[in-house]
Design a protein around this motif. Structure first.
Motif, PDB file in Angstrom:
ATOM      1  N   GLY A  25       0.812  -1.213   0.000  1.00 40.18           N
ATOM      2  CA  GLY A  25       0.000   0.000   0.000  1.00 40.18           C
ATOM      3  C   GLY A  25       0.842   1.258   0.000  1.00 40.18           C
ATOM      4  O   GLY A  25       0.554   2.217  -0.715  1.00 40.18           O
ATOM      5  N   GLN A  26       1.916   1.254   0.798  1.00 40.89           N
ATOM      6  CA  GLN A  26       2.789   2.424   0.869  1.00 40.89           C
ATOM      7  C   GLN A  26       3.544   2.645  -0.438  1.00 40.89           C
ATOM      8  O   GLN A  26       3.665   3.768  -0.908  1.00 40.89           O
ATOM      9  CB  GLN A  26       3.798   2.271   2.005  1.00 40.89           C
ATOM     10  N   ARG A  27       4.050   1.584  -1.018  1.00 37.76           N
ATOM     11  CA  ARG A  27       4.871   1.708  -2.218  1.00 37.76           C
ATOM     12  C   ARG A  27       4.049   1.895  -3.485  1.00 37.76           C
ATOM     13  O   ARG A  27       4.455   2.609  -4.384  1.00 37.76           O
ATOM     14  CB  ARG A  27       5.723   0.462  -2.425  1.00 37.76           C
ATOM     15  N   LEU A  28       2.929   1.164  -3.559  1.00 35.99           N
ATOM     16  CA  LEU A  28       2.208   1.098  -4.831  1.00 35.99           C
ATOM     17  C   LEU A  28       0.760   1.542  -4.739  1.00 35.99           C
ATOM     18  O   LEU A  28       0.036   1.470  -5.731  1.00 35.99           O
ATOM     19  CB  LEU A  28       2.264  -0.341  -5.377  1.00 35.99           C
ATOM     20  N   GLY A  29       0.327   1.976  -3.578  1.00 38.38           N
ATOM     21  CA  GLY A  29      -1.076   2.312  -3.380  1.00 38.38           C
ATOM     22  C   GLY A  29      -1.603   3.368  -4.326  1.00 38.38           C
ATOM     23  O   GLY A  29      -2.784   3.377  -4.666  1.00 38.38           O
ATOM     24  N   PHE A  30      -0.756   4.241  -4.777  1.00 40.43           N
ATOM     25  CA  PHE A  30      -1.179   5.280  -5.713  1.00 40.43           C
ATOM     26  C   PHE A  30      -1.547   4.678  -7.068  1.00 40.43           C
ATOM     27  O   PHE A  30      -2.384   5.185  -7.778  1.00 40.43           O
ATOM     28  CB  PHE A  30      -0.054   6.309  -5.882  1.00 40.43           C
ATOM     29  N   PHE A  31      -0.891   3.563  -7.410  1.00 42.17           N
ATOM     30  CA  PHE A  31      -1.096   2.928  -8.710  1.00 42.17           C
ATOM     31  C   PHE A  31      -1.946   1.669  -8.639  1.00 42.17           C
ATOM     32  O   PHE A  31      -2.529   1.253  -9.624  1.00 42.17           O
ATOM     33  CB  PHE A  31       0.259   2.526  -9.331  1.00 42.17           C
ATOM     34  N   TRP A  32      -1.991   1.063  -7.450  1.00 42.22           N
ATOM     35  CA  TRP A  32      -2.520  -0.290  -7.389  1.00 42.22           C
ATOM     36  C   TRP A  32      -2.881  -0.622  -5.957  1.00 42.22           C
ATOM     37  O   TRP A  32      -2.149  -0.282  -5.036  1.00 42.22           O
ATOM     38  CB  TRP A  32      -1.403  -1.178  -7.899  1.00 42.22           C
ATOM     39  N   THR A  33      -4.004  -1.284  -5.755  1.00 43.41           N
ATOM     40  CA  THR A  33      -4.386  -1.716  -4.412  1.00 43.41           C
ATOM     41  C   THR A  33      -4.423  -3.231  -4.354  1.00 43.41           C
ATOM     42  O   THR A  33      -4.743  -3.897  -5.337  1.00 43.41           O
ATOM     43  CB  THR A  33      -5.757  -1.156  -4.002  1.00 43.41           C
ATOM     44  N   VAL A  34      -4.083  -3.765  -3.202  1.00 42.25           N
ATOM     45  CA  VAL A  34      -4.033  -5.203  -2.994  1.00 42.25           C
ATOM     46  C   VAL A  34      -4.929  -5.544  -1.811  1.00 42.25           C
ATOM     47  O   VAL A  34      -4.863  -4.894  -0.772  1.00 42.25           O
ATOM     48  CB  VAL A  34      -2.590  -5.667  -2.693  1.00 42.25           C
ATOM     49  N   SER A  35      -5.746  -6.564  -1.978  1.00 46.14           N
ATOM     50  CA  SER A  35      -6.605  -7.025  -0.891  1.00 46.14           C
ATOM     51  C   SER A  35      -5.995  -8.279  -0.272  1.00 46.14           C
ATOM     52  O   SER A  35      -5.186  -8.975  -0.896  1.00 46.14           O
ATOM     53  CB  SER A  35      -7.999  -7.348  -1.423  1.00 46.14           C
ATOM     54  N   TYR A  36      -6.414  -8.574   0.962  1.00 47.33           N
ATOM     55  CA  TYR A  36      -5.976  -9.820   1.582  1.00 47.33           C
ATOM     56  C   TYR A  36      -6.474 -11.013   0.767  1.00 47.33           C
ATOM     57  O   TYR A  36      -5.834 -12.055   0.719  1.00 47.33           O
ATOM     58  CB  TYR A  36      -6.486  -9.918   3.020  1.00 47.33           C
ATOM     59  N   GLY A  37      -7.620 -10.838   0.102  1.00 50.71           N
ATOM     60  CA  GLY A  37      -8.193 -11.911  -0.711  1.00 50.71           C
ATOM     61  C   GLY A  37      -7.336 -12.280  -1.913  1.00 50.71           C
ATOM     62  O   GLY A  37      -7.465 -13.379  -2.453  1.00 50.71           O
ATOM     63  N   SER A  38      -6.475 -11.381  -2.344  1.00 53.14           N
ATOM     64  CA  SER A  38      -5.549 -11.728  -3.427  1.00 53.14           C
ATOM     65  C   SER A  38      -4.139 -11.982  -2.891  1.00 53.14           C
ATOM     66  O   SER A  38      -3.388 -12.775  -3.462  1.00 53.14           O
ATOM     67  CB  SER A  38      -5.526 -10.628  -4.498  1.00 53.14           C
ATOM     68  N   LEU A  39      -3.781 -11.347  -1.786  1.00 51.14           N
ATOM     69  CA  LEU A  39      -2.441 -11.499  -1.226  1.00 51.14           C
ATOM     70  C   LEU A  39      -2.181 -12.918  -0.733  1.00 51.14           C
ATOM     71  O   LEU A  39      -1.193 -13.545  -1.125  1.00 51.14           O
ATOM     72  CB  LEU A  39      -2.233 -10.500  -0.084  1.00 51.14           C
ATOM     73  N   TYR A  40      -3.066 -13.432   0.105  1.00 57.47           N
ATOM     74  CA  TYR A  40      -2.799 -14.743   0.711  1.00 57.47           C
ATOM     75  C   TYR A  40      -2.829 -15.897  -0.292  1.00 57.47           C
ATOM     76  O   TYR A  40      -1.959 -16.782  -0.229  1.00 57.47           O
ATOM     77  CB  TYR A  40      -3.709 -14.973   1.914  1.00 57.47           C
ATOM     78  N   PRO A  41      -3.751 -15.927  -1.254  1.00 57.31           N
ATOM     79  CA  PRO A  41      -3.658 -16.989  -2.265  1.00 57.31           C
ATOM     80  C   PRO A  41      -2.356 -16.904  -3.083  1.00 57.31           C
ATOM     81  O   PRO A  41      -1.764 -17.930  -3.428  1.00 57.31           O
ATOM     82  CB  PRO A  41      -4.881 -16.754  -3.160  1.00 57.31           C
ATOM     83  N   THR A  42      -1.895 -15.689  -3.353  1.00 60.36           N
ATOM     84  CA  THR A  42      -0.640 -15.527  -4.093  1.00 60.36           C
ATOM     85  C   THR A  42       0.535 -16.011  -3.248  1.00 60.36           C
ATOM     86  O   THR A  42       1.449 -16.674  -3.764  1.00 60.36           O
ATOM     87  CB  THR A  42      -0.443 -14.070  -4.541  1.00 60.36           C
ATOM     88  N   LEU A  43       0.515 -15.704  -1.966  1.00 64.51           N
ATOM     89  CA  LEU A  43       1.573 -16.203  -1.074  1.00 64.51           C
ATOM     90  C   LEU A  43       1.591 -17.728  -1.056  1.00 64.51           C
ATOM     91  O   LEU A  43       2.664 -18.342  -1.102  1.00 64.51           O
ATOM     92  CB  LEU A  43       1.382 -15.664   0.344  1.00 64.51           C
ATOM     93  N   ARG A  44       0.398 -18.348  -0.995  1.00 62.46           N
ATOM     94  CA  ARG A  44       0.326 -19.820  -1.007  1.00 62.46           C
ATOM     95  C   ARG A  44       0.883 -20.384  -2.312  1.00 62.46           C
ATOM     96  O   ARG A  44       1.598 -21.380  -2.323  1.00 62.46           O
ATOM     97  CB  ARG A  44      -1.115 -20.293  -0.776  1.00 62.46           C
ATOM     98  N   LYS A  45       0.552 -19.734  -3.417  1.00 62.71           N
ATOM     99  CA  LYS A  45       1.054 -20.174  -4.720  1.00 62.71           C
ATOM    100  C   LYS A  45       2.577 -20.044  -4.784  1.00 62.71           C
ATOM    101  O   LYS A  45       3.274 -20.941  -5.266  1.00 62.71           O
ATOM    102  CB  LYS A  45       0.399 -19.350  -5.837  1.00 62.71           C
ATOM    103  N   LEU A  46       3.110 -18.932  -4.291  1.00 61.19           N
ATOM    104  CA  LEU A  46       4.559 -18.741  -4.278  1.00 61.19           C
ATOM    105  C   LEU A  46       5.245 -19.758  -3.371  1.00 61.19           C
ATOM    106  O   LEU A  46       6.323 -20.263  -3.694  1.00 61.19           O
ATOM    107  CB  LEU A  46       4.906 -17.312  -3.832  1.00 61.19           C
TER     108      LEU A  46
END
Length: 178
Positions: A25-46
């Motif tokens: 949010g701090q680095r990219l919030g101006f351009f892009w927002t991330v939800s927990y609903g997309s963050l945690y599945p991506t972490l699991r995939k990684l």
């Protein structure tokens, strides 16, 4: 795209999921927002791909608290993702994300990405100027004309910024960010 952002942040150190979200949010919030609903599945995939791993949180008294850290495979994946040399318009939309992690790229790759962005912006300026000419000759109202003009001016400003960055990258002893 989220893979790249997560791996880039984890290059700086292990983090909890909520810290990753805060940093994104701090680095990219101006351009892009991330939800927990997309963050945690991506972490699991990684994690399943071997790009990140969970380790005990050294700062916690609880052995169950864990942080996520990048692996050697994750380092390689990060460099692959950030260095991809695609020329599609969709790839151009990744520019702010890639730029946030330019420090990890070799000069040659940074220059190539900046040149691609410059070319993309030059095309956008030409399209905008053409649209503005059509709008002023046609029946466009003053608000539409003003909006097109604003878009062209904003794109020209981005273009000047990219040209300054390119100059800094290609001029010896002048590696400061503008």
């Amino acid at each position: 795209m989220l893979d790249l952002a997560i791996l880039g942040l984890l290059k700086e150190g292990a983090m909890h999921g909520y810290e990753l979200k805060r940093q994104l949010g701090q680095r990219l919030g101006f351009f892009w927002t991330v939800s927990y609903g997309s963050l945690y599945p991506t972490l699991r995939k990684l994690e399943a791909g071997g790009y990140v791993e969970r380790i005990p949180d050294a700062d916690s008294r609880s052995r169950r608290r864990q942080v996520v850290q990048i692996t050697a495979a994750g380092e390689a994946r990060f460099l692959d993702l950030i260095s991809q040399r695609s020329t599609s318009a969709w790839e151009e939309e990744k520019f702010p994300l890639r730029f946030a992690f330019f420090t990890y790229l070799p000069t040659e790759t940074r220059v190539w990405l900046l040149q691609r962005r410059r070319d993309y912006l030059l095309d956008r300026v030409q399209e905008g100027e053409s649209g503005l000419r059509r709008a002023t000759r046609g029946r466009a109202d003053s608000y539409t004309i003003s909006l097109i003009r604003h878009g062209v001016e904003r794109t020209r400003l981005d273009l000047r910024w990219i040209e300054d960055l390119l100059l800094a990258e290609t001029t010896p002893h002048s590696k400061e960010t503008t």
